[in-house]
Design an enzyme around this catalytic site. Sequence first.
Site, short mmCIF file in Angstrom:
data_model
loop_
_atom_site.label_atom_id
_atom_site.label_comp_id
_atom_site.label_asym_id
_atom_site.label_seq_id
_atom_site.Cartn_x
_atom_site.Cartn_y
_atom_site.Cartn_z
N LYS A 16 0.85 -1.21 0.00
CA LYS A 16 0.00 0.00 0.00
C LYS A 16 0.88 1.25 0.00
O LYS A 16 0.67 2.17 -0.79
CB LYS A 16 -0.92 0.03 1.24
CG LYS A 16 -1.83 -1.18 1.36
CD LYS A 16 -2.73 -1.11 2.58
CE LYS A 16 -2.00 -1.08 3.91
NZ LYS A 16 -1.26 -2.33 4.24
N ARG A 155 11.43 -1.63 11.16
CA ARG A 155 10.33 -1.13 11.99
C ARG A 155 10.14 -2.04 13.20
O ARG A 155 10.28 -3.25 13.07
CB ARG A 155 9.04 -1.08 11.16
CG ARG A 155 8.75 0.30 10.63
CD ARG A 155 7.62 0.34 9.64
NE ARG A 155 6.38 -0.25 10.08
CZ ARG A 155 5.24 -0.18 9.39
NH1 ARG A 155 5.22 0.45 8.23
NH2 ARG A 155 4.14 -0.76 9.82
P1 AP5 Z 1 4.95 -1.56 1.89
O1 AP5 Z 1 4.60 -0.75 0.71
O2 AP5 Z 1 5.74 -0.93 2.99
O3 AP5 Z 1 3.63 -2.29 2.45
P2 AP5 Z 1 2.38 -1.71 3.23
O4 AP5 Z 1 1.17 -2.40 2.68
O5 AP5 Z 1 2.39 -0.23 3.23
O6 AP5 Z 1 2.70 -2.31 4.67
P3 AP5 Z 1 2.65 -1.68 6.12
O7 AP5 Z 1 3.30 -2.70 7.01
O8 AP5 Z 1 3.20 -0.29 6.17
O9 AP5 Z 1 1.13 -1.64 6.38
P4 AP5 Z 1 0.45 -1.71 7.70
O10 AP5 Z 1 -0.95 -1.48 7.28
O11 AP5 Z 1 0.67 -2.94 8.50
O12 AP5 Z 1 1.16 -0.58 8.59
P5 AP5 Z 1 0.85 0.97 8.80
O13 AP5 Z 1 2.15 1.68 8.70
O14 AP5 Z 1 -0.28 1.41 7.96
O15 AP5 Z 1 5.74 -2.87 1.38
C1 AP5 Z 1 6.26 -3.81 2.29
C2 AP5 Z 1 7.65 -4.27 1.81
O16 AP5 Z 1 7.51 -4.97 0.58
C3 AP5 Z 1 8.62 -3.11 1.53
O17 AP5 Z 1 9.91 -3.52 1.89
C4 AP5 Z 1 8.51 -2.89 0.00
O18 AP5 Z 1 9.73 -2.40 -0.55
C5 AP5 Z 1 8.23 -4.32 -0.48
N1 AP5 Z 1 7.36 -4.38 -1.65
C6 AP5 Z 1 6.29 -3.58 -1.94
N2 AP5 Z 1 5.71 -3.95 -3.08
C7 AP5 Z 1 6.41 -5.03 -3.54
C8 AP5 Z 1 6.28 -5.88 -4.68
N3 AP5 Z 1 5.30 -5.70 -5.57
N4 AP5 Z 1 7.17 -6.88 -4.83
C9 AP5 Z 1 8.17 -7.08 -3.92
N5 AP5 Z 1 8.36 -6.30 -2.83
C10 AP5 Z 1 7.47 -5.29 -2.63
O19 AP5 Z 1 0.34 0.97 10.31
C11 AP5 Z 1 1.20 0.71 11.40
C12 AP5 Z 1 0.40 0.63 12.68
O20 AP5 Z 1 -0.25 1.89 12.94
C13 AP5 Z 1 -0.74 -0.39 12.65
O21 AP5 Z 1 -0.27 -1.67 12.98
C14 AP5 Z 1 -1.70 0.19 13.70
O22 AP5 Z 1 -1.30 -0.12 15.02
C15 AP5 Z 1 -1.55 1.69 13.49
N6 AP5 Z 1 -2.55 2.23 12.54
C16 AP5 Z 1 -2.31 2.71 11.28
N7 AP5 Z 1 -3.45 3.12 10.71
C17 AP5 Z 1 -4.44 2.92 11.63
C18 AP5 Z 1 -5.84 3.12 11.62
N8 AP5 Z 1 -6.48 3.63 10.54
N9 AP5 Z 1 -6.55 2.78 12.73
C19 AP5 Z 1 -5.93 2.27 13.81
N10 AP5 Z 1 -4.61 2.03 13.89
C20 AP5 Z 1 -3.87 2.35 12.79
#
Ligand code: AP5
Length: 209
Positions: A16, A155
Amino acid sequence: MTARRIVLLGPPGSGKGTQAVRLAEALGVPHISTGDLLRSEVQNRTALGLQAQRFIDKGELVPDQLVAEMIKQRLQGMTGFVLDGFPRNLKQAQILEGVTEVERVLHFRLDREEIVRRLSARRVCPQCGRVYNLLSSPPQRDAVCDLCGVALVQRTDDTPEVIQKRIDVQYAREIGPMLEFYSARSVLREIDAHGDIETVYGAARRALE
Ligand code: AP5
């Protein structure tokens, strides 16, 4: 016409953030990541950050009202955006509907094995936030940001136990009702996120038309 009020849904590690950066740049709209906003609150030790940290570290969702206030302020007056990480459950989707009309929702699908593989190899620059992957998009020099020259970090929530919890508690439990909600509004498109970054980007762009 290309959609400009866009929501990205998907399990942790489904790309994402990676795709949001590219889509936002191509469309000339802001990339709004609740994960990035919350991590910045944690880093700055704000009241919200201190409350949010324990949920993030455990792999749980931060309470809806805390995140909702933050996102409402951020979205005020905006006519275009790529929203990455919000909504995370039906309640948040309903809150968002009261703030703005979403034009397209892309749901990235990725199997558990690949999620764990990608997240275990993810590294981020603590200075500029650029995201790398030791397997698919490594930095030019070992573990150092190409842009800042700063040592990359992992992270704190990218540990095997917390990754499993994020998949089960945040994603698997919450995604069904959100897909029904957006499907009923005819804005939902499914994206196979198993391809490489370019392939997934192409699919996402087509889904915005
Ligand atoms: P990446 O693009 O970083 O993936 P992502 O889907 O953004 O993963 P996140 O772990 O950031 O999502 P998340 O939803 O768990 O965490 P968030 O930060 O939102 O890609 C991942 C890896 O793969 C990278 O190394 C990239 O280079 C690689 N990659 C990407 N595409 C690829 C491909 N096609 N092929 C190969 N490699 C690839 O949230 C963190 C925390 O915040 C949550 O756990 C929660 O506690 C809190 N939080 C956030 N939003 C909310 C909300 N709305 N409500 C409540 N709590 C929230």
